[in-house]
Structures are given as structure tokens and as C-alpha cells.
Motif scaffolding. Structure first.
Motif, mmCIF file in Angstrom:
data_model
loop_
_atom_site.group_PDB
_atom_site.id
_atom_site.type_symbol
_atom_site.label_atom_id
_atom_site.label_comp_id
_atom_site.label_asym_id
_atom_site.label_seq_id
_atom_site.Cartn_x
_atom_site.Cartn_y
_atom_site.Cartn_z
ATOM 1 N N GLU A 477 22.877 3.862 -65.528
ATOM 2 C CA GLU A 477 22.851 2.824 -64.499
ATOM 3 C C GLU A 477 22.420 1.469 -65.055
ATOM 4 O O GLU A 477 21.761 0.691 -64.387
ATOM 5 N N GLY A 478 22.791 1.173 -66.304
ATOM 6 C CA GLY A 478 22.505 -0.132 -66.870
ATOM 7 C C GLY A 478 23.231 -1.237 -66.119
ATOM 8 O O GLY A 478 24.218 -1.002 -65.420
ATOM 9 N N GLN A 479 22.792 -2.463 -66.295
ATOM 10 C CA GLN A 479 23.318 -3.577 -65.515
ATOM 11 C C GLN A 479 24.550 -4.227 -66.129
ATOM 12 O O GLN A 479 25.274 -4.915 -65.437
ATOM 13 N N ARG A 480 24.777 -4.026 -67.431
ATOM 14 C CA ARG A 480 25.891 -4.726 -68.061
ATOM 15 C C ARG A 480 26.901 -3.757 -68.674
ATOM 16 O O ARG A 480 27.604 -4.101 -69.611
ATOM 17 N N ILE A 481 26.959 -2.533 -68.173
ATOM 18 C CA ILE A 481 27.897 -1.560 -68.704
ATOM 19 C C ILE A 481 29.302 -1.847 -68.205
ATOM 20 O O ILE A 481 29.513 -2.540 -67.210
ATOM 21 N N ASP A 482 30.287 -1.305 -68.891
ATOM 22 C CA ASP A 482 31.692 -1.492 -68.551
ATOM 23 C C ASP A 482 32.382 -0.143 -68.743
ATOM 24 O O ASP A 482 32.845 0.184 -69.836
ATOM 25 N N PHE A 483 32.420 0.679 -67.678
ATOM 26 C CA PHE A 483 32.976 2.024 -67.739
ATOM 27 C C PHE A 483 34.231 2.080 -66.867
ATOM 28 O O PHE A 483 34.203 1.706 -65.685
ATOM 29 N N ASP A 484 35.313 2.612 -67.438
ATOM 30 C CA ASP A 484 36.534 2.774 -66.661
ATOM 31 C C ASP A 484 37.487 3.695 -67.419
ATOM 32 O O ASP A 484 37.328 3.943 -68.627
ATOM 33 N N TYR A 485 38.499 4.194 -66.692
ATOM 34 C CA TYR A 485 39.554 5.038 -67.256
ATOM 35 C C TYR A 485 39.002 6.295 -67.935
ATOM 36 O O TYR A 485 39.588 6.773 -68.911
ATOM 37 N N ASP A 486 37.905 6.836 -67.447
ATOM 38 C CA ASP A 486 37.401 8.113 -67.944
ATOM 39 C C ASP A 486 37.835 9.241 -67.016
ATOM 40 O O ASP A 486 38.155 9.032 -65.844
ATOM 41 N N PHE A 487 37.842 10.445 -67.534
ATOM 42 C CA PHE A 487 38.252 11.663 -66.836
ATOM 43 C C PHE A 487 36.990 12.506 -66.699
ATOM 44 O O PHE A 487 36.431 12.962 -67.690
#
Length: 566
Positions: A477-487
Motif C-alpha cells: 500500500e505504498g503511495q507511489r507504486i504503479d501496479f497494472d496488467y498483473d494476473f
């Protein structure tokens, strides 16, 4: 239309083709012709390994918003390829860092760096390391079939001719029968140690000390090392099949490849096994014991590849590949280093511990089995660190617990101190079939877990077990993460807005006859569903990259020792 920071970067690369030629023409008019191989303004620098290139640049006007794009090509080619942007360093001193990967050994490449807002530009050529069979040999020292004393290497070769130690006949065994700390002690540079069998050291099989740089450790069998201490467990020390000490200086450019490092002397405790001298935490008693490969405080530029690191079914390693200091700026294996193609199994803590620093550390195509954590990168306080196309299988935490109740561990342990960048692409958390007598799959409880800022995640298969209700696919739950397109299969604990294009479900695999191949079936979720990532997903088949470590139609990697790497 796929979107997000990585895709925006890719579009910017395409647009740059329109204005870079104009910039070159203008420079030629104002300043005359510029030589591509020698234009390195403001300290533009490249540091090679066999298959990667670290880049560093201080162009001025540095900021996270003023991005630096990267293109590269093999010298003599006309077509440029895109790589990921450099990242602005957390030191805020104007320096950018980054890596280009999947290069060919012994090859000259050209690189172009462009700072988008200011228009500052650098372009130059740098060669990757030649493969080890092409390294020049000077003096050859042939060792007897059997020795019971430490081999001390205090005189090395030169860059024009390495000093090679190898068997005189079919084999050379150094068995010190627990009467010496080391089988081999190295304090000299330009050394090759090849094809030896090392047994019975009280501390480490091969110990590198100050002055040991440009060393190749290749094709050795290293076992039965370590010490039993007063509590009948393995010693708590900086030991390993290959190791270096704390507070060392100058240990750099060490290649550890094609070795079998296995069967340590003495047991490492699991997290649930109490032992004197180890502080209990809310998690338990941290594993303490022998390591497969352990580098404390190295200078870096290390390569650890194609090894089989196995703690055995009884004693186990603490870490398979690890080091210290976990919150230091050096960390392990040090800056500008690669860990790839290894088969790692039977560790009570981490299969790979690459914590601290993390500046241009690259970890890919490793297979990790029977470890609590597959890859630990907590404390990457500098970065960038890149973790891609690794596979994690069975996870272990408590040897006494039934598998259905075992806590398990996370595939990737994430987290940083001051905002070091991390990139996590196309990894696979594989869930083996339940252990007989149990009903739940046998793999990791979490996919990626930590408290990191500045982590980018794409195209991973985070298939988590459900041996506890709080296990999740992603817990960050970091503030500057960039997570997407994961399964993913389980719960997500993420900042709002993340994983907008993720897929939830359970992957289906076409495992074939090879136990170490993890292709998705053509009709599985995740096929052709990933993001295009310059330099990391090049060569994908179909409409888009597959999620996970394997791309249908692309040859599988080889883990551990193989004739292909001899």
C-alpha cells in the motif's frame, strides 16, 4: 488502448524519431560532426556485464519529471531499439540511472540518452563482457587428485592472462576434513578456479578477501561447509560455498557460474524453531546458518549465473544467494550486478536475498523451490532493481505444521527505505499440487508483499495459496507504486487506482514433460494479455505479451548447470 506510465514512455520513444534527426542536424551545423562512440557529456557512463549494461548520467536540470529516454543498437546496425527510461536518483543530485538488458556477450553496442525537456543528449559505444571461454589464460596451476590443506591464492594473473587453477587429471578434491576454515582463500586478482571438488571447510568453501577482483569461479562442486556451534545448530556467520567478509574492500567483477553448491554441514533453524542467541520476533526466530553464496559488502559488478544451489532435504540453507548489509547502500550483490539462470532450493529464509542498495541489480530467469521467500529485495534504497521472468514454486515456513496450515511466505518481499526504484515484470508464482494428505496448493501465500514506494509491477502471475485467510496476491500500500496488467487469484491490498487492467482468476498451464516449464495453455487467462515493455518483452508472439515468466512460442530458459553453459 493500453495506457499508463510505461505505455506513455513507449509512445514518447516513437515520437522522438521525429525530432532527434533535427537535433542531430542542428548540432552538426553549430558544432560540427559528433562521433557517436565518444560523446559523453557530463559524465555519461556505462558499466557492462555479459548480457546487461548499466547506464549513469548527470545531464543537469535533473528531476523526476524531466525524463531521460534510452535507445540502443548493435554497432553497425541502423535500427534503434527502445529501452526503459532511466530513473532519477533518490539522492536528488541530478544523476539518472538505469539498465539495458538482453544483450549479447562480447558485442559492441551504441547507446543514445535524451533528456526530454532540456533536450540534452549523450551517445556512445560500449562492449559487453566476452564469454568466459574467451578470457585469456596465462599461468596454469594443475592441482593433485587429493589435498587436505587450504589452497591459498595470493598471487594472481593480469588482465592479459588470468591465472587458472584446475585439476591435473580427471578430478582434484580438496577435503580439509573440518580442520581448516576454508578450502580456498583468495587475496589476488585475475584468477580462475575451475572444476574442483571442495569439502569439509569449517567456514566457507571459497573465501574471497580484499584484493580478490576479476575472479571466475566455475564448474566446482562445493559441499559440507560450515560449523556446528554450542546449541547444536549451524553457526551464525558470513559463510557460504562462496563468500566474502564484512568490511571488505575492492571485491568486484566476480563471476560465479555452473557450480553445484549443496549439502551444508549443520542445520539452519526454521522460523518456528527456537534457538539460543537468536532474538524472537513477531514472525518467529529468524533462520540462522549456512548460505549457498554470500557476499558481504562487495563493490559490485558481480555475475551469479547457472548454479545449482541446494540446501538439502535436512539441513537447509539460510539464504541460497544472499549477503549484507540489508539496509546499506552497497547491499548484495552490489551495484551493476546480475543474478540469472540459477536453480535454488531448500532454504529456510530467502532463495535470493538482494537487499540494500539495489543500484542496477538485475535478477531474471531463476527457478526457486522450497524456500520461505523466493526473492527478497526489501531495502532497495537506491535502485533501480529489476526482477523479471523468475518462477517460485513450493514455499515452506514451519517444518512441523501440516501443509494446509503452514503459514508459507511471499514470492517477492518488497520494501525500501528512502524510495529506491524497483521494476517487477513477468514473474510466475506457481502453485504445485497439494502435498499428499492435504487439500491446498503448495506454493507461496503472497505474490508481492511489502511497504515499498516507487515499485512498478507488470505482467506477473501472482497465484497465491489460501492456507491462511489473510494471504493475498498483492499486499503493498505504498503511495507511489504503479501496479497494472498483473494476473492474480486472491485479495489485493493496494492504493486506490492500481491494477485497473488486471485479470483475476486461476492460470492453466501446459507443463509438458519438463518439470521446469511453465507455459500457459493457449486458452488460459493471461495469454496475449500483458503490457508491452520496451527491452523486457521484445520478441513476444501473438497480439501482446503473455503474462508470467513464459511466452508461448519462445524457447524455455535453462535453470542451473547445463551443458549449454559449460
Amino acid at each position: 488502448m493500453k495506457s499508463g506510465p510505461i505505455f506513455d514512455s513507449f509512445v514518447r520513444h516513437e515520437m522522438r524519431f521525429l525530432y532527434v534527426p533535427c537535433l542531430i542536424a542542428l548540432m552538426a551545423i553549430v558544432a560540427g560532426p559528433v562521433q557517436a562512440a565518444d560523446y559523453r557529456p557530463n559524465g555519461a557512463k556505462a558499466v557492462p556485464t555479459f548480457e546487461s549494461m548499466s547506464l549513469k548520467w548527470l545531464p543537469g536540470n535533473g528531476s523526476a519529471e524531466n525524463q531521460v529516454t534510452v535507445r540502443y543498437r548493435e554497432a553497425g546496425e541502423t535500427e534503434w531499439k527502445d529501452a526503459l527510461d532511466l530513473v532519477y536518483g533518490i539522492e536528488n543530485d541530478g544523476t539518472y540511472h538505469g539498465s539495458v538488458v538482453h544483450l549479447m556477450a562480447g558485442t559492441l553496442y551504441e547507446f543514445e540518452l535524451l533528456q526530454e525537456i532540456s533536450g540534452a543528449r549523450a551517445f556512445f559505444a560500449e562492449a559487453t563482457w566476452p564469454e568466459t571461454e574467451d578470457w585469456p589464460i596465462g599461468e596454469v596451476v594443475e592441482l593433485p587428485a587429493l589435498s587436505d590443506d587450504t589452497l591459498i591464492i595470493d598471487e594472481g594473473g593480469t588482465v592479459e592472462g588470468y591465472k587458472l587453477y584446475q585439476p591435473a587429471g580427471e578430478e582434484a578434491v580438496i577435503d580439509v576434513e573440518r580442520s581448516r576454515d576454508f578450502n580456498i582463500l583468495v587475496t589476488a586478482p585475475y584468477v580462475i578456479i575451475r572444476g574442483l571438488t571442495l569439502r569439509g571447510a569449517e567456514h566457507s568453501g571459497i573465501r574471497l578477501m580484499d584484493g580478490a577482483h576479476d575472479v571466475l569461479i566455475e564448474g566446482n562442486d562445493i559441499s559440507d561447509f560450515g560449523t556446528i556451534v554450542s546449541d547444536d545448530w549451524a553457526t551464525i556467520a558470513d559463510n557460504g560455498g562462496v563468500s566474502s567478509p564484512y568490511n571488505s574492500t575492492g571485491i568486484a567483477r566476480v563471476v560465479v557460474q555452473n557450480n553445484h553448491i549443496h549439502s551444508p554441514y549443520g542445520r539452519t533453524n526454521a522460523w518456528t524453531q527456537a534457538r539460543p542467541g537468536v532474538d524472537e520476533s513477531p514472525t518467529g526466530w529468524h533462520p540462522a546458518g549456512n548460505n549457498g553464496i554470500f557476499f558481504a559488502d562487495p563493490e559490485g559488478n558481480m555475475v551469479i549465473r547457472y548454479n545449482h544451489v541446494d540446501g538439502g532435504s535436512v539441513n537447509y540453507f539460510n539464504d541460497g544467494i544472499g549477503g549484507a548489509i540489508n539496509d546499506g547502500t552497497k547491499g548484495a550483490p552490489g551495484a551493476n550486478s546480475d543474478i540469472y539462470g540459477n536453480r535454488i532450493e531448500n532454504c529456510w529464509d530467502d532463495g535470493i536475498e538482494a537487499e540494500g542498495g539495489g543500484r542496477n541489480v538485475r535478477i531474471w530467469e531463476n527457478h526457486i523451490e522450497n524456500c520461505m521467500v523466493s526473492i527478497a529485495m526489501r531495502g532497495h534504497n537506491l535502485g533501480p532493481i529489476y526482477v523479471w521472468r523468475n518462477v517460485g514454486g513450493r514455499s515452506v515456513f514451519d517444518p512441523a505444521s501440516p501443509r494446509d496450515q503452514d503459514r508459507r511466505g511471499q514470492f517477492i518481499k518488497d520494501g525500501n527505505i528512502d524510495g529506491g526504484h524497483a521494476f517487477v515484470f513477468n514473474n510466475t508464482v506457481f502453485q504445485p499440487e497439494p502435498t499428499p494428505g492435504n487439500s491446498k496448493p503448495d506454493g507461496h501465500g503472497w505474490g508481492l508483499r511489502g511497504d515499498s514506494d516507487d515499485t512498478v509491477s507488470r505482467n506477473n502471475i501472482f497465484h497465491s495459496s489460501d492456507s491462511h485467510p489473510y494471504h493475498s496476491s498483492i499486499d503493498n500500500e505504498g503511495q507511489r507504486i504503479d501496479f497494472d496488467y498483473d494476473f492474480y487469484s486472491g485479495t489485493l491490498y493496494l492504493t486506490a487506482g492500481q491494477e485497473a487492467n488486471a485479470i483475476q482468476g486461476v492460470p492453466r498451464y501446459d507443463l509438458g514433460n519438463d518439470p521446469y516449464e511453465y507455459y500457459l495453455t493457449p486458452d488460459s487467462l493471461g495469454v496475449d494479455a500483458g503490457a508491452i515493455i520496451p527491452n523486457f518483452t521484445d520478441g513476444f508472439t501473438g497480439d501482446a505479451p503473455d503474462m508470467g515468466a513464459y511466452e508461448i512460442g519462445v524457447p524455455a530458459p535453462t535453470y542451473g548447470i547445463s551443458e549449454a553453459h559449460d
